[in-house]
Design a protein around this motif. Structure first.
Motif, PDB file in Angstrom:
ATOM      1  N   ARG A 188       0.808  -1.221   0.000  1.00 43.29           N
ATOM      2  CA  ARG A 188       0.000   0.000   0.000  1.00 43.29           C
ATOM      3  C   ARG A 188       0.842   1.272   0.000  1.00 43.29           C
ATOM      4  N   SER A 189       1.850   1.330   0.833  1.00 42.85           N
ATOM      5  CA  SER A 189       2.698   2.525   0.910  1.00 42.85           C
ATOM      6  C   SER A 189       3.412   2.785  -0.425  1.00 42.85           C
ATOM      7  N   LEU A 190       3.947   1.734  -1.019  1.00 40.53           N
ATOM      8  CA  LEU A 190       4.621   1.872  -2.308  1.00 40.53           C
ATOM      9  C   LEU A 190       3.626   2.281  -3.392  1.00 40.53           C
ATOM     10  N   VAL A 191       2.453   1.685  -3.396  1.00 42.63           N
ATOM     11  CA  VAL A 191       1.431   2.041  -4.383  1.00 42.63           C
ATOM     12  C   VAL A 191       1.079   3.521  -4.251  1.00 42.63           C
ATOM     13  N   GLN A 192       0.961   4.005  -3.028  1.00 47.86           N
ATOM     14  CA  GLN A 192       0.650   5.423  -2.830  1.00 47.86           C
ATOM     15  C   GLN A 192       1.781   6.304  -3.370  1.00 47.86           C
ATOM     16  N   GLN A 193       3.001   5.899  -3.143  1.00 48.86           N
ATOM     17  CA  GLN A 193       4.150   6.633  -3.657  1.00 48.86           C
ATOM     18  C   GLN A 193       4.132   6.663  -5.194  1.00 48.86           C
ATOM     19  N   LEU A 194       3.802   5.537  -5.811  1.00 44.95           N
ATOM     20  CA  LEU A 194       3.720   5.463  -7.274  1.00 44.95           C
ATOM     21  C   LEU A 194       2.533   6.266  -7.799  1.00 44.95           C
TER      22      LEU A 194
ATOM     23  N   LEU B  60       0.740   5.298 -11.189  1.00 45.88           N
ATOM     24  CA  LEU B  60      -0.406   4.424 -10.928  1.00 45.88           C
ATOM     25  C   LEU B  60      -1.617   5.279 -10.586  1.00 45.88           C
ATOM     26  N   VAL B  61      -2.778   4.688 -10.732  1.00 48.68           N
ATOM     27  CA  VAL B  61      -4.035   5.331 -10.368  1.00 48.68           C
ATOM     28  C   VAL B  61      -4.760   4.403  -9.407  1.00 48.68           C
TER      29      VAL B  61
ATOM     30  N   THR C 141      -9.009  -0.328  -5.823  1.00 40.18           N
ATOM     31  CA  THR C 141      -8.307  -0.814  -6.997  1.00 40.18           C
ATOM     32  C   THR C 141      -7.078   0.022  -7.289  1.00 40.18           C
ATOM     33  N   VAL C 142      -6.217  -0.549  -8.111  1.00 43.55           N
ATOM     34  CA  VAL C 142      -5.015   0.144  -8.569  1.00 43.55           C
ATOM     35  C   VAL C 142      -4.746  -0.310  -9.997  1.00 43.55           C
ATOM     36  N   GLU C 143      -4.239   0.613 -10.829  1.00 48.17           N
ATOM     37  CA  GLU C 143      -3.874   0.263 -12.196  1.00 48.17           C
ATOM     38  C   GLU C 143      -2.796   1.208 -12.691  1.00 48.17           C
ATOM     39  N   VAL C 144      -2.116   0.794 -13.744  1.00 53.58           N
ATOM     40  CA  VAL C 144      -1.086   1.616 -14.377  1.00 53.58           C
ATOM     41  C   VAL C 144      -1.784   2.840 -14.958  1.00 53.58           C
TER      42      VAL C 144
END
Length: 185
Positions: free
Chosen positions: A85-91, A97-98, A109-112
């Motif tokens: 989660r932390s890395l996804v937020q950083q990206l 990422l969205v 959800t998460v996606e490129v």
């Protein structure tokens, strides 16, 4: 439009005397190069454990092509892993990422953010090429799980013979790359 927004923001950050320049545009590698460069710069600032986690996140977010182009795939946080989660937020903050909410499923959800990242970031292309066989197999597994759930988890929908042996091999080799539902099936 999101890709254009990304490019214009990058150009604005590189402006000279209040002007956007063609030189800055060329230095960024144009539209496609700008997003790939951003991803590579962010990757370079991560610790090695986070770099590996980034690889695993992107592996969840790309649908590998079989004689076609790879494309982005929307995943839930359950699939990506709560630990990311932390890395996804950083990206997401870096606009790579969205994140969102699938209201029908009630899942985050998460996606490129941009397909251009998949086709232009050399490191990601390398990861996908190295893992293509596994990623294609995992995609087929996910389709089988979806069908199995659709028919009420009937035992007849479980893997048998060669597909089961193949799944057991992948489980032994790559269990950390499979989520709980995939491992359980």
């Amino acid at each position: 439009l999101p890709l254009l927004e990304f490019l214009l923001t990058e150009l604005w950050e590189r402006r000279r005397g209040g002007q956007l320049t063609h030189e800055a545009y060329e230095d960024m590698g144009g539209v496609r190069g700008a997003i790939a460069r951003r991803a590579e710069e962010l990757y370079g600032r991560l610790a090695s454990a986070e770099q590996e986690q980034m690889r695993k996140v992107f592996a969840q977010l790309v649908l590998p092509g079989e004689n076609t182009h790879d494309s982005r795939r929307r995943a839930t946080f359950d699939e990506v892993g709560e630990a990311a989660r932390s890395l996804v937020q950083q990206l997401a903050d870096a606009r790579l990422l969205v994140t969102g909410l699938d209201e029908a499923a009630g899942a985050e959800t998460v996606e490129v953010a941009h397909e251009a990242l998949i086709s232009n970031w050399d490191r990601l292309r390398g990861w996908l090429d190295e893992d293509r066989e596994f990623l294609l197999w995992r995609h087929r597994l996910r389709l089988a799980i979806t069908e199995w759930e659709r028919v009420g988890k009937d035992k007849g929908g479980l893997l048998r013979r060669a597909p089961l042996a193949e799944a057991e091999d992948w489980l032994a080799q790559r269990s950390s790359d499979l989520n709980q539902a995939e491992q359980g099936y």
